[in-house]
Design a protein around this motif. Structure first.
Motif: not given
Length: 324
Positions: A16-30
């Motif tokens: 979870v990237d709190t600065a960008l407001g997104e989270m990633t797993r296995d190359g997928a970004s949400v």
């Protein structure tokens, strides 16, 4: 743990990237909207503890009058983003009549490969240990130096491939193929709640998610996830700009109104490149089974969508006007 001050946070398998407001797993970004990110941080900040709905209301919706149902809907949405199952939760557990508890492993994000056997084990909340979540060890200075040296090689190679615009094992799609894929893409924007008192926002959001789910099952169609669509909820932005940011050729939006015991759901299909409405319809349904209403309307809109686009309704029809 004060997760609000950690730039990159590990929550189970997610980064979870709190600065960008997104989270990633296995190359997928949400992408996470600010409210969802705040909800996630509230739960991770007290990982292993039960957080009541009242506490979440006070921290996630400060100064806003909302009902506990808003917490339920937000938790359900966050679970979907995490890929969690409420019946067999590995992230968020519902504690009946008490609140919600984060049971996944939580800590600062450590890049894969930075760890060495025998390093110090990460500390998990007791509830996460009971849930069988595997701990990830914290790095030692020795393993960190080794990782940085080894990681530099694939990073440089990856940048070289990226700059050349090619991939070693994938063919570059032709211009015709890319154009065809673009034409088979649509985003569903959050339906507007126009009922008195705006008391049907949950139904409107559910209608949006139902349509996204239906469209994503159409063979060959590309449909942005609910997180991407709900990012534009309440935002006044030109359709062309939204379509360009989401990379779609069509936009579907709509509204929900109510008169007595009847719900009216309006939907319209917009060609993104010129902003013209190429199809619109309204559906009147009795308010007796909201889930059935969503299902019926989603089915009708999906059928109309396939017919409209497959018939080549790419150009604006005469007499139609650009969408606002």
């Amino acid at each position: 743990m004060d997760t609000l001050t950690i730039a990159k946070l590990r929550v189970g398998a997610w980064c979870v990237d709190t600065a960008l407001g997104e989270m990633t797993r296995d190359g997928a970004s949400v992408r996470l909207d600010p409210r969802t990110l705040r909800l996630l941080l509230c739960l991770t900040g007290r990982a292993g503890e039960t957080v009541s709905a009242d506490e979440l209301l006070g921290q996630v919706w400060p100064g806003v009058v909302v009902t506990p149902d808003s917490v339920y809907q937000a938790i359900a949405s966050l679970r979907r983003l995490l890929g969690d199952d409420a019946k067999q939760a590995s992230y968020i557990v519902t504690v009946p009549r008490q609140g919600y508890r984060m049971v996944a492993a939580v800590g600062p994000w450590i890049e894969p490969g930075e760890l060495a056997p025998g390093d110090i084990d990460a500390v998990l909340p007791p509830s996460a240990q009971h849930a069988g979540v595997a701990a990830r060890p914290l790095p030692t200075p020795r393993s960190r130096r080794a990782f940085m040296l080894a990681a530099s090689i694939p990073v440089v190679a990856g940048i070289a491939f990226w700059m050349s615009g090619t991939q070693p094992t994938k063919a570059v799609p032709s211009a015709n193929t890319q154009a065809a894929q673009y034409q088979q893409s649509i985003a569903v924007l959050p339906f507007s709640d126009l009922t008195d008192g705006m008391g049907h926002e949950t139904f409107a959001d559910g209608m949006t998610e139902e349509l996204i789910g239906r469209f994503s099952k159409i063979p060959g169609f590309r449909v942005p996830a609910p997180t991407s669509s709900f990012y534009y909820k309440g935002k006044q932005k030109p359709v062309a700009d939204i379509a360009r940011e989401l990379g779609v050729a069509y936009i579907l939006d709509g509204s929900v109104r109510k008169s007595g015991s009847t719900l009216r759901v309006a939907a319209r299909l917009i060609k993104a490149d010129n902003g013209f409405i190429i199809w619109s319809e309204t559906y009147d349904k009795p308010v007796d089974d909201l889930l059935m209403v969503q299902d019926d309307i989603a089915g009708a809109v999906t059928k109309a969508l396939k017919a409209t686009i497959s018939n080549g309704a790419g150009a604006a029809q005469s007499g139609t006007a650009p969408a606002s």
